[in-house]
Design a protein around this motif. Sequence first.
Motif, mmCIF file in Angstrom:
data_model
loop_
_atom_site.group_PDB
_atom_site.id
_atom_site.type_symbol
_atom_site.label_atom_id
_atom_site.label_comp_id
_atom_site.label_asym_id
_atom_site.label_seq_id
_atom_site.Cartn_x
_atom_site.Cartn_y
_atom_site.Cartn_z
ATOM 1 N N PHE A 39 32.705 48.259 29.522
ATOM 2 C CA PHE A 39 33.105 47.296 28.494
ATOM 3 C C PHE A 39 34.502 46.752 28.780
ATOM 4 N N ILE A 40 35.407 47.627 29.177
ATOM 5 C CA ILE A 40 36.778 47.190 29.436
ATOM 6 C C ILE A 40 36.849 46.367 30.712
ATOM 7 N N CYS A 41 36.129 46.752 31.752
ATOM 8 C CA CYS A 41 36.150 45.992 33.007
ATOM 9 C C CYS A 41 35.571 44.596 32.813
ATOM 10 N N VAL A 42 34.462 44.493 32.084
ATOM 11 C CA VAL A 42 33.878 43.182 31.800
ATOM 12 C C VAL A 42 34.866 42.350 30.990
ATOM 13 N N SER A 43 35.530 42.976 30.045
ATOM 14 C CA SER A 43 36.544 42.272 29.245
ATOM 15 C C SER A 43 37.701 41.793 30.109
ATOM 16 N N GLY A 44 38.059 42.577 31.122
ATOM 17 C CA GLY A 44 39.117 42.158 32.045
ATOM 18 C C GLY A 44 38.728 40.918 32.815
ATOM 19 N N GLY A 45 37.459 40.813 33.189
ATOM 20 C CA GLY A 45 36.981 39.608 33.871
ATOM 21 C C GLY A 45 37.015 38.405 32.961
ATOM 22 N N ILE A 46 36.685 38.599 31.689
ATOM 23 C CA ILE A 46 36.713 37.504 30.723
ATOM 24 C C ILE A 46 38.147 37.071 30.443
ATOM 25 N N LEU A 47 39.051 38.038 30.273
ATOM 26 C CA LEU A 47 40.432 37.727 29.891
ATOM 27 C C LEU A 47 41.282 37.211 31.051
ATOM 28 N N PHE A 48 41.150 37.842 32.227
ATOM 29 C CA PHE A 48 42.084 37.564 33.314
ATOM 30 C C PHE A 48 41.461 36.912 34.545
ATOM 31 N N GLY A 49 40.150 36.862 34.629
ATOM 32 C CA GLY A 49 39.501 36.350 35.827
ATOM 33 C C GLY A 49 39.192 37.489 36.783
ATOM 34 N N GLY A 53 41.805 40.550 36.921
ATOM 35 C CA GLY A 53 41.082 41.533 36.129
ATOM 36 C C GLY A 53 40.714 42.752 36.945
ATOM 37 N N THR A 54 40.311 42.540 38.204
ATOM 38 C CA THR A 54 39.979 43.668 39.078
ATOM 39 C C THR A 54 41.212 44.516 39.355
ATOM 40 N N ILE A 55 42.328 43.872 39.635
ATOM 41 C CA ILE A 55 43.563 44.617 39.918
ATOM 42 C C ILE A 55 44.004 45.408 38.703
ATOM 43 N N TYR A 56 44.006 44.779 37.522
ATOM 44 C CA TYR A 56 44.421 45.476 36.303
ATOM 45 C C TYR A 56 43.452 46.604 35.949
ATOM 46 N N SER A 57 42.159 46.356 36.125
ATOM 47 C CA SER A 57 41.172 47.410 35.838
ATOM 48 C C SER A 57 41.314 48.563 36.817
ATOM 49 N N LEU A 58 41.533 48.254 38.089
ATOM 50 C CA LEU A 58 41.701 49.303 39.084
ATOM 51 C C LEU A 58 42.933 50.154 38.768
ATOM 52 N N ILE A 59 44.022 49.509 38.385
ATOM 53 C CA ILE A 59 45.231 50.260 38.017
ATOM 54 C C ILE A 59 44.958 51.124 36.791
ATOM 55 N N GLY A 60 44.326 50.547 35.765
ATOM 56 C CA GLY A 60 44.052 51.286 34.530
ATOM 57 C C GLY A 60 43.093 52.438 34.733
ATOM 58 N N MET A 145 33.808 41.174 37.884
ATOM 59 C CA MET A 145 33.129 39.970 38.357
ATOM 60 C C MET A 145 32.022 39.566 37.372
ATOM 61 N N VAL A 146 31.321 40.534 36.821
ATOM 62 C CA VAL A 146 30.309 40.236 35.797
ATOM 63 C C VAL A 146 30.967 39.590 34.585
ATOM 64 N N GLY A 147 32.129 40.089 34.181
ATOM 65 C CA GLY A 147 32.852 39.493 33.056
ATOM 66 C C GLY A 147 33.275 38.063 33.335
ATOM 67 N N GLN A 148 33.741 37.795 34.540
ATOM 68 C CA GLN A 148 34.116 36.431 34.917
ATOM 69 C C GLN A 148 32.890 35.529 34.910
ATOM 70 N N TRP A 149 31.788 36.039 35.421
ATOM 71 C CA TRP A 149 30.551 35.273 35.466
ATOM 72 C C TRP A 149 30.068 34.938 34.058
ATOM 73 N N VAL A 150 30.120 35.907 33.153
ATOM 74 C CA VAL A 150 29.689 35.684 31.770
ATOM 75 C C VAL A 150 30.597 34.665 31.091
ATOM 76 N N SER A 151 31.886 34.709 31.382
ATOM 77 C CA SER A 151 32.819 33.794 30.704
ATOM 78 C C SER A 151 32.639 32.348 31.149
ATOM 79 N N THR A 152 32.068 32.126 32.326
ATOM 80 C CA THR A 152 31.891 30.751 32.802
ATOM 81 C C THR A 152 30.520 30.177 32.472
ATOM 82 N N LEU A 153 29.629 30.988 31.941
ATOM 83 C CA LEU A 153 28.295 30.503 31.598
ATOM 84 C C LEU A 153 28.328 29.652 30.333
#
Length: 189
Positions: A39-49, A53-60, A145-153
């Motif tokens: 849920f948080i990783c998908v949200s990172g894709g939606i919020l940051f791209g 989002g991948t970098i922030y999620s990986l750090i977190g 990446m799934v979050g970014q994909w969902v945000s652009t649909l």
Amino acid sequence: MEQLGAYILTFVENGGLFAPILFIGFHLLRPLLFIPVIFICVSGGILFGTLAGTIYSLIGITLSSLLFYYIVPVAPNTFKKLIHLRKRLMNDLELTPYQIAFLRLIPFIHFHLLSLCLLEMSTNFKEYAKFSIFSNIPIAFVYTMVGQWVSTLSVTYMLLCLMMFGLFIIHFRRKENIIKWKEFFQTVG
């Protein structure tokens, strides 16, 4: 629980320059709030791209794993419960870091149960940190990446995807015909 997650993500989204720090902090609070990593990783894709989002999620996620390394030995009851759960689910199965990286992609497998497997196979903190970073890269990348994909649909494509998923669910349902005993052995006469 969903409302709490939505509230926190809205807070992160409105955080401005502090949004990445809040997002990484949200990864650290995730186990306490019983929110799935996905849920948080998908949200990172939606919020940051995808990239940020991948970098922030990986750090977190990595900080959460490293925190797990230090907290589990301090909480012996939780440690014993996790070991009991691992033995019950996996018996004496020895996993490799590659297998753990793949298993982290499966949504219903407990994240810190896999961290326990990494903890048991590593000999020191440095090795555990290396294994953690390696096994966290796929989950951070794929679900962001799934979050970014969902945000652009567009709404049309989202509805189309939901209809396709619905058709797949109907198509792959269990197909059984129940015939009553009397109907099957019907007497002719």
